[in-house]
Design an enzyme around this catalytic site. Structure first.
Site, PDB file in Angstrom:
ATOM      1  N   GLU A   1     -14.874 -21.454  14.992  1.00  0.00           N
ATOM      2  CA  GLU A   1     -13.656 -21.960  14.852  1.00  0.00           C
ATOM      3  C   GLU A   1     -14.975 -23.175  16.018  1.00  0.00           C
ATOM      4  O   GLU A   1     -15.690 -22.754  16.641  1.00  0.00           O
ATOM      5  CB  GLU A   1     -12.809 -22.177  16.419  1.00  0.00           C
ATOM      6  CG  GLU A   1     -12.086 -22.596  17.302  1.00  0.00           C
ATOM      7  CD  GLU A   1     -10.808 -22.431  18.188  1.00  0.00           C
ATOM      8  OE1 GLU A   1     -10.051 -23.175  18.411  1.00  0.00           O
ATOM      9  OE2 GLU A   1     -10.734 -21.634  18.333  1.00  0.00           O
TER      10      GLU A   1
ATOM     11  N   LYS B   1      -5.036 -27.412  14.001  1.00  0.00           N
ATOM     12  CA  LYS B   1      -5.238 -26.612  15.097  1.00  0.00           C
ATOM     13  C   LYS B   1      -3.108 -26.518  15.508  1.00  0.00           C
ATOM     14  O   LYS B   1      -3.544 -27.589  16.292  1.00  0.00           O
ATOM     15  CB  LYS B   1      -5.692 -26.133  16.497  1.00  0.00           C
ATOM     16  CG  LYS B   1      -5.638 -24.887  16.749  1.00  0.00           C
ATOM     17  CD  LYS B   1      -6.605 -24.260  17.768  1.00  0.00           C
ATOM     18  CE  LYS B   1      -7.089 -22.969  18.749  1.00  0.00           C
ATOM     19  NZ  LYS B   1      -8.000 -22.295  19.691  1.00  0.00           N
TER      20      LYS B   1
ATOM     21  N   CYS C   1      -7.685 -20.001  14.995  1.00  0.00           N
ATOM     22  CA  CYS C   1      -7.750 -18.991  16.198  1.00  0.00           C
ATOM     23  C   CYS C   1      -6.191 -18.353  16.980  1.00  0.00           C
ATOM     24  O   CYS C   1      -5.808 -17.948  16.038  1.00  0.00           O
ATOM     25  CB  CYS C   1      -8.239 -19.493  17.512  1.00  0.00           C
ATOM     26  SG  CYS C   1      -8.768 -18.486  18.629  1.00  0.00           S
TER      27      CYS C   1
ATOM     28  N   GLY D   1      -1.771  30.916 -11.484  1.00  0.00           N
ATOM     29  CA  GLY D   1      -3.569  31.354 -11.265  1.00  0.00           C
ATOM     30  C   GLY D   1      -3.857  29.792 -10.710  1.00  0.00           C
ATOM     31  O   GLY D   1      -5.143  29.782 -10.540  1.00  0.00           O
TER      32      GLY D   1
ATOM     33  N   GLY E   1      18.638  32.245  -7.700  1.00  0.00           N
ATOM     34  CA  GLY E   1      17.836  31.828  -7.009  1.00  0.00           C
ATOM     35  C   GLY E   1      17.701  29.973  -7.456  1.00  0.00           C
ATOM     36  O   GLY E   1      18.743  29.415  -8.217  1.00  0.00           O
TER      37      GLY E   1
ATOM     38  N   THR F   1       6.315  22.708 -10.607  1.00  0.00           N
ATOM     39  CA  THR F   1       5.632  22.837 -10.313  1.00  0.00           C
ATOM     40  C   THR F   1       4.523  22.074 -11.400  1.00  0.00           C
ATOM     41  O   THR F   1       2.338  21.724 -10.746  1.00  0.00           O
ATOM     42  CB  THR F   1       4.361  24.533 -11.153  1.00  0.00           C
ATOM     43  OG1 THR F   1       4.661  24.421 -12.714  1.00  0.00           O
ATOM     44  CG2 THR F   1       4.915  25.533 -10.117  1.00  0.00           C
TER      45      THR F   1
ATOM     46  N   TYR G   1       9.102  19.650 -23.050  1.00  0.00           N
ATOM     47  CA  TYR G   1       9.521  19.155 -22.460  1.00  0.00           C
ATOM     48  C   TYR G   1      11.214  19.378 -22.713  1.00  0.00           C
ATOM     49  O   TYR G   1      11.287  20.278 -23.346  1.00  0.00           O
ATOM     50  CB  TYR G   1      10.114  17.644 -24.127  1.00  0.00           C
ATOM     51  CG  TYR G   1      11.267  16.768 -23.548  1.00  0.00           C
ATOM     52  CD1 TYR G   1      11.578  16.216 -22.487  1.00  0.00           C
ATOM     53  CD2 TYR G   1      12.294  17.142 -24.769  1.00  0.00           C
ATOM     54  CE1 TYR G   1      12.896  15.496 -22.040  1.00  0.00           C
ATOM     55  CE2 TYR G   1      13.017  16.359 -24.296  1.00  0.00           C
ATOM     56  CZ  TYR G   1      13.578  15.479 -23.342  1.00  0.00           C
ATOM     57  OH  TYR G   1      14.877  14.832 -23.150  1.00  0.00           O
TER      58      TYR G   1
END
Length: 683
Positions: A56, A125, A181, A374, A480, A485, A498
């Site tokens: 400024e 300004k 500013c 794993g 269950g 995953t 799929y």
């Protein structure tokens, strides 16, 4: 910019190079200030900068109090502006400098835009501080509401007002707004209206003396304004040299894009400085296209674009390779802030935990059923499930883990699977799928059943399908709930079977997490002591194992490698982020990937990332695997994503749920993306 620029040039790919300038100031020596501004202007030109923002009132100095009301001083300022314009006529950047200017018997604190030797516009300004150490209303008139006007300065009559937006005629999306500013300390900064009117870069010429904690306050305002406005924010504050009668100055300069800090200057330095960064203005425009709230806000504000005056200027960009002034994340999905690392990983991991816990509570099931191979994905899903049990106050024996070795299952992964199940305290069982697979292949008349070494897609999918079929039937038998995953990276590439295969589950806990993040989250679990030492040892062993579906028996070349076949996941995750998150064109994604990956010694790796895994790729390799990604993502795998089970969204980079971030036709084609890549890179 036209496609004529070379592939390596930033302007070809929608970037604009900006700089926050911190010149050495003075206590009102105009000639000194002009010279200081010119020195940095020439440096910026040499560095290929397109836009330079100064502090400024840098031409006059800020802290000179009543000198602002002296006619001789103001005449010197106008002469200085004219000299700055003349001296920069042959320089490429456009400059935003600060100066006090007279108009209609009033004095205004102004941002002056200079391009190719001409003053093209002046912005007063809007809001003047008149509290604490500031007394600007003693000298200046408020600029708010001054629209549609002109001002005579340095022998020219140019547009004047707070309604100005500046746009380059010769560089797409190079559109900026100027505020000064105090303006961005206001509840409704002028730059908000500027952004709604189309500005993608918001510039702030600031004096702003320094006090304890103020640097953090400025950073907060810059970050939040750039994020809220889907914009870049360039902030330049006054530095050493200003009068210290009652105040001190630190010269803080910073550049933000969508809330992220790209570059910042040193503070309290005695040498002039440029903080430089390449702003992705194309990305900003594309982000606004996706964010309906931004457009709705423009409507609610009365379409500021209709009220703004767009001032065009001839920029004449370099159009050549000027390097790249931007740090790119090689792993855009992986947390990269050291100070926030634990928090980011904690959130990512617990998003998955909370999602799976809520879904399990909503079912009548008694067990979480999961196939444990794993490999990385099943390992991560299993440790999430273990934390779900801890969170819900259930014994980990609630989890029924099944390892199901097939024709290519290796001893390493099988032993890791068993070791992990035992260390976590879940119920582990083993079902050998080979007899059932041989029966099915025989019933189908597959050559493998006659002893022929035919390992085609049918051979692979018989095994993958049997594993999932067993899990669902085991879930039926034992009350269950099948935990999926498969991860985000595999879904993007269609690297899943799929229907009755690893594409399906009762809840896909990993479906919002890409492969690169899964690896890092497992490392985080080890480093943050989420489990015991034995579990940590096994997790580290799994991290060191080659990624493989283990569906084809090993030959002389070794175990089947997923990445040898479809490409490195670290590249595919990079492609996915930039195409899914912001819709970048493929040639630009290739450019970004090349900048991020062509030299392993350059740039930052995620904190504590193993040196042995730090790889690099040339442009030919990037193009090869990007073609593979585009073909798979846009043409061959959407039908799998259109039938996804529920899963939690984890990353701001997006998910592939057909109910959320990505909706596309299952019979689409990849042609437009492949064509753009060929045109952008050449054959």
């Amino acid at each position: 910019m036209a496609k004529k620029a070379p592939f390596e040039a930033i302007h070809r790919h929608g970037f604009v190079r900006v700089a926050a300038a911190t010149p050495i100031a003075s206590a009102g020596d105009v000639k000194f200030n002009v010279k200081a501004a010119l020195d940095l202007a020439r440096q910026a030109d040499e560095r290929g900068v397109d836009l330079v923002v100064y502090p400024e009132l840098n031409i006059s100095s800020y802290a000179v109090d009543d000198l602002h009301l002296q006619e001789a001083f103001l005449d010197a300022v106008e002469d200085g502006l004219a000299e700055f314009a003349r001296q920069t006529a042959g320089l490429a950047p456009v400059f935003c400098v600060g100066a006090p200017l007279r108009r209609n018997g009033r004095l205004y604190n102004c941002g002056v835009v200079v391009s190719r030797g001409r003053i093209v516009g002046v912005v007063p300004k809007s809001f003047l501080p008149n509290y604490r150490e500031y007394y600007e209303k003693r000298w200046f008139a408020m600029g708010f509401g001054l629209n549609g006007m002109d001002i005579a300065v340095a022998g020219e009559t140019v547009p004047f007002g707070t309604d100005l937006i500046f746009a380059a005629n010769d560089l797409d999306d190079f559109i900026f707004h100027v505020e000064i500013c105090e303006d961005y300390w206001a509840p409704q900064p002028p730059s908000t209206v500027g952004a709604l009117a189309g500005a993608l870069i918001l510039c702030n010429l600031s004096a702003s003396n320094i006090t304890i904690g103020k640097a953090s306050e400025r950073a907060l305002l810059c970050a939040s304004q750039s994020n809220r406005c889907c914009a870049a924010y360039v902030y330049a504050a006054s530095g050493p040299g200003e009068s210290t009668t009652d105040l001190a100055w630190d010269g803080q300069g910073s550049i933000y894009e969508l809330g992220e800090l790209l570059a910042e200057s040193s503070r309290f330095e005695r040498e002039p400085e440029l903080a430089v960064a390449d702003i992705d203005v194309q990305r900003l425009r594309l982000e606004r296209m996706r964010m309906g709230t931004f457009n709705d806000n423009a409507i609610a504000a009365g379409h500021p674009e209709k009220k703004a005056r767009r001032i065009h200027f001839e920029h004449q960009p370099h159009g050549k390779d000027v390097g790249f002034e931007r740090k790119l994340r090689r792993f855009p999905y992986v947390p990269n802030r050291l100070e926030q690392l634990d928090q980011d990983c904690y959130e990512a991991f617990n998003i998955q935990v909370q999602g799976l816990a809520r879904r399990f509570q909503a079912t009548s099931g008694k067990h979480l059923v999961i196939g444990v191979s794993g490999g990385l994905d099943s390992t991560h899903a299993l440790i999430v499930a273990a934390k779900v049990c801890d969170y819900l106050g259930l014994p980990r024996s609630t989890i029924l883990g099944f390892t199901m070795p097939g024709f290519a299952t290796g001893e390493t992964t099988k032993s890791n699977a068993w070791a992990l199940m035992k260390s976590l305290g879940i119920v582990g069982e083993e079902i050998d799928i080979k007899p059932a697979a041989r029966q099915m292949l025989g019933d189908m008349g597959h050559p493998f059943s006659r002893g022929e070494p035919v390992y085609d897609i049918t051979f692979e999918n018989v095994q993958a399908g049997l594993r999932t079929d067993y899990l669902f039937r085991l879930a039926n038998q034992r009350s269950g709930f099948v935990v999926g995953t498969g991860d985000l990276s595999e879904l993007a590439l269609g690297w899943c079977t799929y229907g009755v295969g690893d594409q399906m589950s009762h809840y896909g806990v990993n479906a919002g997490v890409p492969k690169t993040l899964i690896q890092y989250l497992i490392r985080w679990c080890v480093k943050s002591n989420q489990f015991d030492e034995e579990t940590d040892r096994i997790l580290n062993a799994i991290l060191e194992t080659k990624i493989s579906p283990e569906l084809v028996p090993a030959d002389e070349a070794g175990m089947q490698s997923t990445e040898d076949r479809i490409g490195p996941y670290e590249l595919h995750d990079f492609f996915l982020f930039h195409i899914l998150r912001s819709g970048q064109p493929p040639s630009k994604v290739a450019f970004l990937a090349w900048q991020a990956w062509h030299d392993r010694a350059q740039g930052l790796w995620p904190f504590d990332y193993p040196e042995a895994l730090q790889r690099e790729y040339d442009l030919a390799t990037i193009k090869k695997w990007l073609r593979e990604f585009l073909w798979r993502f846009f043409q061959t795998s959407q039908f799998k994503r259109s039938a996804l089970p529920n899963s939690p969204k984890v990353s701001m980079g997006g998910s592939l749920s057909p109910r959320g971030d990505w909706r596309a036709p299952s019979d689409g084609v990849a042609g437009p993306w492949l064509d753009e890549l060929e045109e952008g890179l050449g054959s």
